[in-house]
Each structure stands twice: as structure tokens, then as C-alpha cells.
Design a protein around this motif. Structure first.
Motif, PDB file in Angstrom:
ATOM      1  N   LEU A  39       0.982  -1.022  -0.059  1.00  0.00           N
ATOM      2  CA  LEU A  39       0.029   0.025  -0.098  1.00  0.00           C
ATOM      3  C   LEU A  39       0.818   1.198  -0.003  1.00  0.00           C
ATOM      4  O   LEU A  39       2.017   1.336   0.331  1.00  0.00           O
ATOM      5  N   SER A  40       0.075   2.406  -0.366  1.00  0.00           N
ATOM      6  CA  SER A  40       0.897   3.665  -0.035  1.00  0.00           C
ATOM      7  C   SER A  40       0.875   4.009   1.289  1.00  0.00           C
ATOM      8  O   SER A  40       0.112   3.592   2.152  1.00  0.00           O
ATOM      9  N   ALA A  41       2.075   4.981   1.792  1.00  0.00           N
ATOM     10  CA  ALA A  41       1.916   5.430   3.028  1.00  0.00           C
ATOM     11  C   ALA A  41       0.673   6.309   3.353  1.00  0.00           C
ATOM     12  O   ALA A  41       0.198   6.161   4.367  1.00  0.00           O
ATOM     13  N   PRO A  55     -11.949   0.550   5.014  1.00  0.00           N
ATOM     14  CA  PRO A  55     -10.728   0.171   3.972  1.00  0.00           C
ATOM     15  C   PRO A  55     -11.471  -0.965   3.327  1.00  0.00           C
ATOM     16  O   PRO A  55     -12.137  -2.033   4.036  1.00  0.00           O
ATOM     17  N   ALA A  56     -10.940  -1.341   2.162  1.00  0.00           N
ATOM     18  CA  ALA A  56     -11.562  -2.627   1.225  1.00  0.00           C
ATOM     19  C   ALA A  56     -10.797  -3.644   2.335  1.00  0.00           C
ATOM     20  O   ALA A  56      -9.739  -3.589   2.926  1.00  0.00           O
ATOM     21  N   PHE A  57     -11.669  -4.826   2.170  1.00  0.00           N
ATOM     22  CA  PHE A  57     -11.267  -6.131   2.802  1.00  0.00           C
ATOM     23  C   PHE A  57      -9.854  -6.538   2.481  1.00  0.00           C
ATOM     24  O   PHE A  57      -8.883  -6.979   3.390  1.00  0.00           O
ATOM     25  N   PHE A  58      -9.446  -6.589   1.141  1.00  0.00           N
ATOM     26  CA  PHE A  58      -7.958  -7.051   0.924  1.00  0.00           C
ATOM     27  C   PHE A  58      -6.812  -6.071   1.430  1.00  0.00           C
ATOM     28  O   PHE A  58      -5.785  -6.452   1.877  1.00  0.00           O
ATOM     29  N   THR A  59      -7.264  -4.733   1.647  1.00  0.00           N
ATOM     30  CA  THR A  59      -6.385  -3.917   2.155  1.00  0.00           C
ATOM     31  C   THR A  59      -6.225  -4.236   3.643  1.00  0.00           C
ATOM     32  O   THR A  59      -4.973  -4.293   4.201  1.00  0.00           O
ATOM     33  N   SER A  65      -1.523  -9.024   7.846  1.00  0.00           N
ATOM     34  CA  SER A  65      -0.621 -10.073   7.371  1.00  0.00           C
ATOM     35  C   SER A  65       0.921  -9.314   7.595  1.00  0.00           C
ATOM     36  O   SER A  65       1.648  -9.660   8.193  1.00  0.00           O
ATOM     37  N   ALA A  66       0.908  -8.010   7.238  1.00  0.00           N
ATOM     38  CA  ALA A  66       2.286  -7.362   7.547  1.00  0.00           C
ATOM     39  C   ALA A  66       2.606  -7.080   8.978  1.00  0.00           C
ATOM     40  O   ALA A  66       3.695  -7.103   9.199  1.00  0.00           O
ATOM     41  N   LEU A  67       1.654  -6.955   9.833  1.00  0.00           N
ATOM     42  CA  LEU A  67       1.857  -6.731  10.966  1.00  0.00           C
ATOM     43  C   LEU A  67       1.600  -7.833  11.986  1.00  0.00           C
ATOM     44  O   LEU A  67       1.726  -7.836  13.190  1.00  0.00           O
ATOM     45  N   GLY A  68       1.339  -8.780  11.384  1.00  0.00           N
ATOM     46  CA  GLY A  68       1.264 -10.282  12.017  1.00  0.00           C
ATOM     47  C   GLY A  68      -0.003 -10.217  13.113  1.00  0.00           C
ATOM     48  O   GLY A  68       0.071 -11.097  14.190  1.00  0.00           O
ATOM     49  N   LEU A  69      -1.021  -9.776  12.475  1.00  0.00           N
ATOM     50  CA  LEU A  69      -2.267  -9.743  13.198  1.00  0.00           C
ATOM     51  C   LEU A  69      -3.318 -10.944  12.654  1.00  0.00           C
ATOM     52  O   LEU A  69      -3.202 -11.092  11.477  1.00  0.00           O
ATOM     53  N   SER A  70      -4.209 -11.362  13.524  1.00  0.00           N
ATOM     54  CA  SER A  70      -5.058 -12.491  12.992  1.00  0.00           C
ATOM     55  C   SER A  70      -6.271 -11.458  12.758  1.00  0.00           C
ATOM     56  O   SER A  70      -6.499 -10.602  13.571  1.00  0.00           O
ATOM     57  N   LEU A  71      -7.122 -12.054  11.610  1.00  0.00           N
ATOM     58  CA  LEU A  71      -8.242 -11.081  11.356  1.00  0.00           C
ATOM     59  C   LEU A  71      -9.176 -11.482  12.295  1.00  0.00           C
ATOM     60  O   LEU A  71     -10.054 -10.373  12.624  1.00  0.00           O
TER      61      LEU A  71
END
Length: 91
Positions: A39-41, A55-59, A65-71
């Protein structure tokens, strides 16, 4: 296409999402996390500050994922202690 205005519940949920992502980012830079998520900053900044409360689901999945969080954890935390969406919100 005209977008339906967000409800107070949706806005508060978006603010929580932003705060949770900011907290999970910790000392990592916004640029680093955004790049890792593809994503952009500026997009990440808008989400973290609540200016993009839906925000969109895939965002969201890319950021989780980038932050290591479970949905599941992220979703639960965003609505924890909020009244149901169809209940009136109090100030």
C-alpha cells in the motif's frame, strides 16, 4: 454513484481499526509497514487516522499480514464494547 453516509457506529469502528493498526505498528515506520502490505503510506495514514474508516477487505488483510495480526482478533477488537450496529449510540 453516490455513497451512503457512514453511521456513527461505522465511524467509531473505523477509528478503532486505525488505532489498533497504529498500536500494532509500534516503532516500525509507516512507510515500512505500508510497503510490506503493498500500500501507499498515505493509504495507511488515512486508515490509522480514521479518515478512511471502511478500507477494502484485501487492504485490511494485507495490513494484518504485514503486522502479524489475526483477522479474527482484529475484527473482534474493532467492535468490542460497541453497541450492536442497529442499537442507538450515545455520546
Amino acid at each position: 454513484m453516490v455513497r451512503t453516509p457512514l453511521t456513527p457506529w461505522e465511524r467509531q469502528r473505523g477509528e478503532r481499526l486505525g488505532a489498533l493498526l497504529r498500536q500494532a505498528r509500534g516503532n516500525r515506520s509507516m512507510v515500512e509497514v505500508a510497503a510490506r502490505a503493498g500500500l501507499s503510506a498515505e493509504t495507511l495514514r488515512k486508515i490509522e487516522t480514521g479518515r478512511a474508516p471502511t478500507p477494502a477487505f484485501f487492504t485490511v488483510t494485507a495490513l494484518a499480514s504485514a503486522l502479524g495480526l489475526s483477522l479474527d482478533t482484529l475484527a473482534d477488537a474493532c467492535v468490542e464494547d460497541l453497541p450492536a450496529a442497529d442499537e442507538p449510540m450515545t455520546a
